[in-house]
Enzyme design. Sequence first.
Site, PDB file in Angstrom:
ATOM      1  N   GLU A  66       0.851  -1.188   0.000  1.00  0.00           N
ATOM      2  CA  GLU A  66       0.000   0.000   0.000  1.00  0.00           C
ATOM      3  C   GLU A  66       0.886   1.237   0.000  1.00  0.00           C
ATOM      4  O   GLU A  66       1.729   1.409   0.891  1.00  0.00           O
ATOM      5  CB  GLU A  66      -0.935   0.043   1.204  1.00  0.00           C
ATOM      6  CG  GLU A  66      -1.834   1.278   1.136  1.00  0.00           C
ATOM      7  CD  GLU A  66      -2.924   1.343   2.198  1.00  0.00           C
ATOM      8  OE1 GLU A  66      -3.387   2.455   2.500  1.00  0.00           O
ATOM      9  OE2 GLU A  66      -3.303   0.279   2.726  1.00  0.00           O
TER      10      GLU A  66
ATOM     11  N   ASP B  62      -2.471  12.380  -3.629  1.00  0.00           N
ATOM     12  CA  ASP B  62      -2.571  13.816  -3.865  1.00  0.00           C
ATOM     13  C   ASP B  62      -2.977  14.041  -5.312  1.00  0.00           C
ATOM     14  O   ASP B  62      -2.294  13.597  -6.232  1.00  0.00           O
ATOM     15  CB  ASP B  62      -1.215  14.470  -3.585  1.00  0.00           C
ATOM     16  CG  ASP B  62      -1.299  15.996  -3.515  1.00  0.00           C
ATOM     17  OD1 ASP B  62      -2.119  16.574  -4.244  1.00  0.00           O
ATOM     18  OD2 ASP B  62      -0.539  16.594  -2.734  1.00  0.00           O
TER      19      ASP B  62
ATOM     20  N   LYS C 272      -3.676  21.541  -9.976  1.00  0.00           N
ATOM     21  CA  LYS C 272      -3.226  22.602 -10.868  1.00  0.00           C
ATOM     22  C   LYS C 272      -2.499  22.022 -12.081  1.00  0.00           C
ATOM     23  O   LYS C 272      -1.722  21.079 -11.947  1.00  0.00           O
ATOM     24  CB  LYS C 272      -2.310  23.570 -10.122  1.00  0.00           C
ATOM     25  CG  LYS C 272      -3.005  24.340  -9.007  1.00  0.00           C
ATOM     26  CD  LYS C 272      -2.055  25.323  -8.342  1.00  0.00           C
ATOM     27  CE  LYS C 272      -2.761  26.095  -7.239  1.00  0.00           C
ATOM     28  NZ  LYS C 272      -1.839  27.055  -6.565  1.00  0.00           N
TER      29      LYS C 272
ATOM     30  N   ASP D 248     -11.185  10.855  -4.729  1.00  0.00           N
ATOM     31  CA  ASP D 248     -12.424  11.624  -4.617  1.00  0.00           C
ATOM     32  C   ASP D 248     -12.329  12.919  -5.424  1.00  0.00           C
ATOM     33  O   ASP D 248     -13.097  13.856  -5.193  1.00  0.00           O
ATOM     34  CB  ASP D 248     -12.745  11.927  -3.149  1.00  0.00           C
ATOM     35  CG  ASP D 248     -11.695  12.803  -2.485  1.00  0.00           C
ATOM     36  OD1 ASP D 248     -10.580  12.938  -3.032  1.00  0.00           O
ATOM     37  OD2 ASP D 248     -11.986  13.372  -1.408  1.00  0.00           O
TER      38      ASP D 248
END
Length: 219
Positions: A55, A130, A134, A166
């Site tokens: 993981e 993450d 941008k 998400d």
Amino acid sequence: MDIDGRVRSFNARRGRLSALTLERMEQLGPKHSIATDGPLVPQEAFGRIAPVVLEIGCGHGAAALAYAAAHPAHDLLAVDVFTPALARMLAEADRRGLTNLWMHRGDAVELLAERVATASLTAVHVFFPDPWPKVKHARRRFISRDMLDLIASRLVPGGRLLVATDHDGYAAHVRSAFEAHGGFVVTEGDRPSWRPTDGFEDKGLLAGRRVSEFRAELR
């Protein structure tokens, strides 16, 4: 942010460690850590021959803990650089009596590229990375053609890569990366029944965001 042209699996975080974190790492770290260098040999690292799951970016370890509890016949290696989160995960693993949860504090990309053998992982999990929303930061996104090549080389035949996000923009990016790569059979929408919603997933749901799930099996 790059290592020899490769994207890192983390952002550096700085801060003083609490006495509790230091105590947990000192007492529990040796029981759950792999060696800090050299090839990762599962039988030597985990004391048995069993399916190995990696993981990447485990955070406080909610998903890692749940997987280890639900799959006692597998060894789960959770990787992160945030020491307090790893310490908290180890404390919970100790409380639950989990002996198949392991940790590595460092960059998962270096671990994969330099220490993990070809065709040695049953699965790789990347949950809520993450999104780097941008445009100028898009090159830092973890899922990329090069990263999919690396992960594919480390998976056993039929091994799987699970990705959850998400962020709709990141989901589109992941979808495009899988399509361009072509080395995986991808299924969308299948949420692992064992994974809790703790952490980033809860925050995303509370904010009204949609969670996209990708299950990619190596061809």
